[in-house]
Design a protein around this motif. Sequence first.
Motif, PDB file in Angstrom:
ATOM      1  N   GLY A 313       0.828  -1.197   0.000  1.00 32.37           N
ATOM      2  CA  GLY A 313       0.000   0.000   0.000  1.00 32.37           C
ATOM      3  C   GLY A 313       0.862   1.246   0.000  1.00 32.37           C
ATOM      4  O   GLY A 313       1.715   1.438  -0.865  1.00 32.37           O
ATOM      5  N   GLN A 314       0.667   2.113   1.009  1.00 29.38           N
ATOM      6  CA  GLN A 314       1.435   3.354   1.111  1.00 29.38           C
ATOM      7  C   GLN A 314       2.756   3.151   1.843  1.00 29.38           C
ATOM      8  O   GLN A 314       3.525   4.102   1.987  1.00 29.38           O
ATOM      9  CB  GLN A 314       0.610   4.419   1.842  1.00 29.38           C
ATOM     10  CG  GLN A 314      -0.687   4.802   1.138  1.00 29.38           C
ATOM     11  CD  GLN A 314      -0.433   5.426  -0.219  1.00 29.38           C
ATOM     12  OE1 GLN A 314      -0.545   4.770  -1.252  1.00 29.38           O
ATOM     13  NE2 GLN A 314      -0.068   6.692  -0.215  1.00 29.38           N
ATOM     14  N   PHE A 315       3.024   1.942   2.315  1.00 32.38           N
ATOM     15  CA  PHE A 315       4.241   1.658   3.070  1.00 32.38           C
ATOM     16  C   PHE A 315       5.245   0.878   2.217  1.00 32.38           C
ATOM     17  O   PHE A 315       4.863   0.079   1.357  1.00 32.38           O
ATOM     18  CB  PHE A 315       3.917   0.836   4.321  1.00 32.38           C
ATOM     19  CG  PHE A 315       3.129   1.582   5.364  1.00 32.38           C
ATOM     20  CD1 PHE A 315       3.781   2.313   6.347  1.00 32.38           C
ATOM     21  CD2 PHE A 315       1.739   1.561   5.348  1.00 32.38           C
ATOM     22  CE1 PHE A 315       3.063   2.992   7.312  1.00 32.38           C
ATOM     23  CE2 PHE A 315       1.014   2.239   6.310  1.00 32.38           C
ATOM     24  CZ  PHE A 315       1.679   2.956   7.293  1.00 32.38           C
ATOM     25  N   THR A 316       6.530   1.108   2.469  1.00 35.66           N
ATOM     26  CA  THR A 316       7.605   0.314   1.875  1.00 35.66           C
ATOM     27  C   THR A 316       8.584  -0.060   2.977  1.00 35.66           C
ATOM     28  O   THR A 316       9.095   0.820   3.681  1.00 35.66           O
ATOM     29  CB  THR A 316       8.349   1.089   0.772  1.00 35.66           C
ATOM     30  OG1 THR A 316       7.433   1.482  -0.248  1.00 35.66           O
ATOM     31  CG2 THR A 316       9.439   0.221   0.156  1.00 35.66           C
ATOM     32  N   VAL A 317       8.830  -1.356   3.123  1.00 30.34           N
ATOM     33  CA  VAL A 317       9.796  -1.849   4.108  1.00 30.34           C
ATOM     34  C   VAL A 317      11.073  -2.239   3.363  1.00 30.34           C
ATOM     35  O   VAL A 317      11.020  -2.945   2.359  1.00 30.34           O
ATOM     36  CB  VAL A 317       9.243  -3.074   4.872  1.00 30.34           C
ATOM     37  CG1 VAL A 317      10.259  -3.570   5.885  1.00 30.34           C
ATOM     38  CG2 VAL A 317       7.929  -2.715   5.548  1.00 30.34           C
ATOM     39  N   THR A 318      12.219  -1.773   3.858  1.00 26.03           N
ATOM     40  CA  THR A 318      13.494  -2.026   3.198  1.00 26.03           C
ATOM     41  C   THR A 318      14.525  -2.533   4.202  1.00 26.03           C
ATOM     42  O   THR A 318      14.677  -1.978   5.288  1.00 26.03           O
ATOM     43  CB  THR A 318      14.039  -0.747   2.532  1.00 26.03           C
ATOM     44  OG1 THR A 318      13.090  -0.262   1.579  1.00 26.03           O
ATOM     45  CG2 THR A 318      15.362  -1.031   1.819  1.00 26.03           C
ATOM     46  N   GLY A 319      15.210  -3.596   3.827  1.00 30.95           N
ATOM     47  CA  GLY A 319      16.339  -4.096   4.606  1.00 30.95           C
ATOM     48  C   GLY A 319      17.593  -4.039   3.764  1.00 30.95           C
ATOM     49  O   GLY A 319      17.522  -4.150   2.531  1.00 30.95           O
ATOM     50  N   GLY A 320      18.751  -3.859   4.400  1.00 33.65           N
ATOM     51  CA  GLY A 320      19.963  -3.740   3.602  1.00 33.65           C
ATOM     52  C   GLY A 320      21.237  -4.075   4.340  1.00 33.65           C
ATOM     53  O   GLY A 320      21.284  -4.083   5.579  1.00 33.65           O
ATOM     54  N   LEU A 321      22.271  -4.366   3.553  1.00 32.68           N
ATOM     55  CA  LEU A 321      23.615  -4.643   4.046  1.00 32.68           C
ATOM     56  C   LEU A 321      24.596  -3.814   3.230  1.00 32.68           C
ATOM     57  O   LEU A 321      24.384  -3.573   2.038  1.00 32.68           O
ATOM     58  CB  LEU A 321      23.975  -6.128   3.888  1.00 32.68           C
ATOM     59  CG  LEU A 321      23.078  -7.163   4.550  1.00 32.68           C
ATOM     60  CD1 LEU A 321      23.454  -8.555   4.047  1.00 32.68           C
ATOM     61  CD2 LEU A 321      23.215  -7.094   6.066  1.00 32.68           C
ATOM     62  N   SER A 322      25.685  -3.392   3.848  1.00 36.74           N
ATOM     63  CA  SER A 322      26.721  -2.669   3.122  1.00 36.74           C
ATOM     64  C   SER A 322      28.049  -2.862   3.828  1.00 36.74           C
ATOM     65  O   SER A 322      28.107  -3.299   4.984  1.00 36.74           O
ATOM     66  CB  SER A 322      26.389  -1.173   3.008  1.00 36.74           C
ATOM     67  OG  SER A 322      26.291  -0.576   4.290  1.00 36.74           O
ATOM     68  N   GLY A 323      29.131  -2.534   3.122  1.00 35.70           N
ATOM     69  CA  GLY A 323      30.449  -2.684   3.713  1.00 35.70           C
ATOM     70  C   GLY A 323      31.490  -1.870   2.988  1.00 35.70           C
ATOM     71  O   GLY A 323      31.334  -1.501   1.816  1.00 35.70           O
ATOM     72  N   TYR A 347       6.661   5.821   4.377  1.00 41.74           N
ATOM     73  CA  TYR A 347       5.213   6.014   4.247  1.00 41.74           C
ATOM     74  C   TYR A 347       4.951   7.196   3.319  1.00 41.74           C
ATOM     75  O   TYR A 347       5.483   8.299   3.528  1.00 41.74           O
ATOM     76  CB  TYR A 347       4.578   6.281   5.609  1.00 41.74           C
ATOM     77  CG  TYR A 347       3.108   6.628   5.536  1.00 41.74           C
ATOM     78  CD1 TYR A 347       2.171   5.675   5.151  1.00 41.74           C
ATOM     79  CD2 TYR A 347       2.661   7.917   5.823  1.00 41.74           C
ATOM     80  CE1 TYR A 347       0.829   5.994   5.060  1.00 41.74           C
ATOM     81  CE2 TYR A 347       1.315   8.250   5.748  1.00 41.74           C
ATOM     82  CZ  TYR A 347       0.397   7.279   5.358  1.00 41.74           C
ATOM     83  OH  TYR A 347      -0.940   7.603   5.260  1.00 41.74           O
ATOM     84  N   GLU A 348       4.156   6.970   2.283  1.00 40.11           N
ATOM     85  CA  GLU A 348       3.809   8.043   1.350  1.00 40.11           C
ATOM     86  C   GLU A 348       2.750   8.927   2.005  1.00 40.11           C
ATOM     87  O   GLU A 348       1.563   8.604   2.006  1.00 40.11           O
ATOM     88  CB  GLU A 348       3.275   7.461   0.043  1.00 40.11           C
ATOM     89  CG  GLU A 348       4.255   6.568  -0.692  1.00 40.11           C
ATOM     90  CD  GLU A 348       5.527   7.299  -1.099  1.00 40.11           C
ATOM     91  OE1 GLU A 348       5.444   8.483  -1.480  1.00 40.11           O
ATOM     92  OE2 GLU A 348       6.608   6.681  -1.030  1.00 40.11           O
ATOM     93  N   LEU A 349       3.181  10.034   2.557  1.00 36.72           N
ATOM     94  CA  LEU A 349       2.289  10.912   3.299  1.00 36.72           C
ATOM     95  C   LEU A 349       1.340  11.662   2.371  1.00 36.72           C
ATOM     96  O   LEU A 349       0.152  11.810   2.652  1.00 36.72           O
ATOM     97  CB  LEU A 349       3.107  11.902   4.125  1.00 36.72           C
ATOM     98  CG  LEU A 349       2.336  12.850   5.036  1.00 36.72           C
ATOM     99  CD1 LEU A 349       1.581  12.063   6.103  1.00 36.72           C
ATOM    100  CD2 LEU A 349       3.285  13.856   5.684  1.00 36.72           C
ATOM    101  N   HIS A 350       1.875  12.136   1.268  1.00 38.76           N
ATOM    102  CA  HIS A 350       1.073  12.832   0.260  1.00 38.76           C
ATOM    103  C   HIS A 350       1.870  12.841  -1.035  1.00 38.76           C
ATOM    104  O   HIS A 350       3.026  12.394  -1.067  1.00 38.76           O
ATOM    105  CB  HIS A 350       0.743  14.268   0.708  1.00 38.76           C
ATOM    106  CG  HIS A 350       1.945  15.108   1.013  1.00 38.76           C
ATOM    107  ND1 HIS A 350       2.746  15.672   0.046  1.00 38.76           N
ATOM    108  CD2 HIS A 350       2.502  15.453   2.207  1.00 38.76           C
ATOM    109  CE1 HIS A 350       3.724  16.343   0.598  1.00 38.76           C
ATOM    110  NE2 HIS A 350       3.617  16.226   1.909  1.00 38.76           N
ATOM    111  N   LYS A 351       1.293  13.336  -2.105  1.00 36.25           N
ATOM    112  CA  LYS A 351       1.991  13.386  -3.375  1.00 36.25           C
ATOM    113  C   LYS A 351       3.238  14.249  -3.241  1.00 36.25           C
ATOM    114  O   LYS A 351       3.168  15.411  -2.883  1.00 36.25           O
ATOM    115  CB  LYS A 351       1.075  13.945  -4.467  1.00 36.25           C
ATOM    116  CG  LYS A 351       1.719  13.938  -5.843  1.00 36.25           C
ATOM    117  CD  LYS A 351       0.779  14.459  -6.897  1.00 36.25           C
ATOM    118  CE  LYS A 351       1.442  14.438  -8.274  1.00 36.25           C
ATOM    119  NZ  LYS A 351       0.528  14.953  -9.345  1.00 36.25           N
TER     120      LYS A 351
END
Length: 385
Positions: A313-323, A347-351
Motif C-alpha cells: 500500500g502506502q508503506f515500503t519496508v526495506t532491509g539492507g547490508l553494506s560494507g 510512508y507516502e504521506l502525500h503526493k
Amino acid sequence: MVLAPASTTAGMAALSPVRGLAALMAAGLLCPVAAQAQEVSTSGFASLVLGRTSGGCTSSTLAPAFSSNCTRYIADWGHAGVYDEDASVRPETRAGLQATVKFNPQLSATTQVTTRTAKDQALNLEWLYLSYQLSPSVTLQLGRKRLPLYYYSDFQDVGYASNTVRPSPDVYGWDVVNYNGASLSHSMEVAGWSVRSEVMLGTEKSRKNPYSRLFYEEPKDVKWGGIGGTTVEVSKDWFTARFSYARSNFAQTDHATGVVEVAADGPKQDFIGLALNADLDDWTIRSELGQAKRESLGYKARFHLLTVGYRIGQFTVTGGLSGYDETAYDSAYNPLKLKSQLLALRYELHKGGALKLQIDKVKDNSAVTSVGNTRLISGAYDLVF
C-alpha cells in the motif's frame, strides 16, 4: 564511503566567493532571458532529518571535534555530517532549488543551489551548465555538474528518490562530488534495450573541504585535476545496470598556511563502480559495488551495498547490508573496515512527500578503531516540489 585524508574520494565544498559570484551571475543572466525563452521550469526538494546514536562508548581516530563523542555515525562523509548521542537535525537536513531555461529546442541552461544545516554549508552551487543537443541522440554539456561516480550521484541529495533515509555511507562518501568541465552523452535503443553513455572531463577545487574536517583540526583545500571518466547505463523493463569509471590526480593544501601536503602531480586515483537494480511489481532491489585505488601507494578500497524493499500500500519496508574494506601497504596507515545493516520504513504521506524511519547498525572491524561500533535511529520528511 571513501579513502582517508590523503587518499581522497569526493565531497562538496561550501560555495566559494568565485562560485558565489557565478551563482549571482547565473541568476542575473537567467532572469532577463527568461522572457525570451521558449520554456522556463523550476523544481525543488527538501529533507528534514533527525537522528541520534547509541551503543557502548568507543574511541575514535577522527578529529577531536568528532572523536570526543561516546558514539558517532558518519551519515554524510562529503559534508562532515556526523550524528552522536544528542538528537540533532544538523548533519543531513537540506533543501535545494533548480531552474532550467530552454532557449530553443537545442539549447538550455540549468542551475541548482542547495543549502544545508551542516557547518559551513549554507550555500552550495551544485549545477551551472549549458546543454546543447547536437543531434536527437547526442548532447553536449558545459559547466558545473555532479561527478557521476555512483548510481545516485545526480540525485543523491533528493531524499524522496530513495526508499531509505540516505544511500549507504559505506559507498557514498568522498571529498569532491562536483566537477567543472564538459560532458558528452549519447542515447540509443539496441534490441529493445535503452543504452545511455557519457564521457566527461574536468577539474574541481574544494576550499575548506568539509570531508577533511573529519580527520584534521585545521581546514584543508583539496583539488582534483585531470578528471576523466565514463558511464554506461542499460535498461529494459524491470532491470537497470550502470557501469562507471573515473580517474584523476589530486592535491591537498593547508588552507591557512598554503603549505602543499599532497602535490598535484602525486599519485592518481581510480574509481570503478557497478550497479545492478530491479523493480519487480512491489519489490525493489538496489545493489552497488566497486573499488577505489592508488597503485603507487599500495592502497585499495572495496565497497558494496544491497537493499531489498517491498511495497505494501502506502508503506515500503526495506532491509539492507553494506560494507567498506580498505587495504594499504603503508604501516603508518590504519585501514578502515566497516560492516553495516539497516531496516527502514517509508510512508507516502502525500503526493511528493514521504515520511521515513530507519535503524542502522555499524560494526567497526578496523585494527585501530576509526569510527567505532554504533547504532543510529533516524527519521526524515522528504519533499519534492
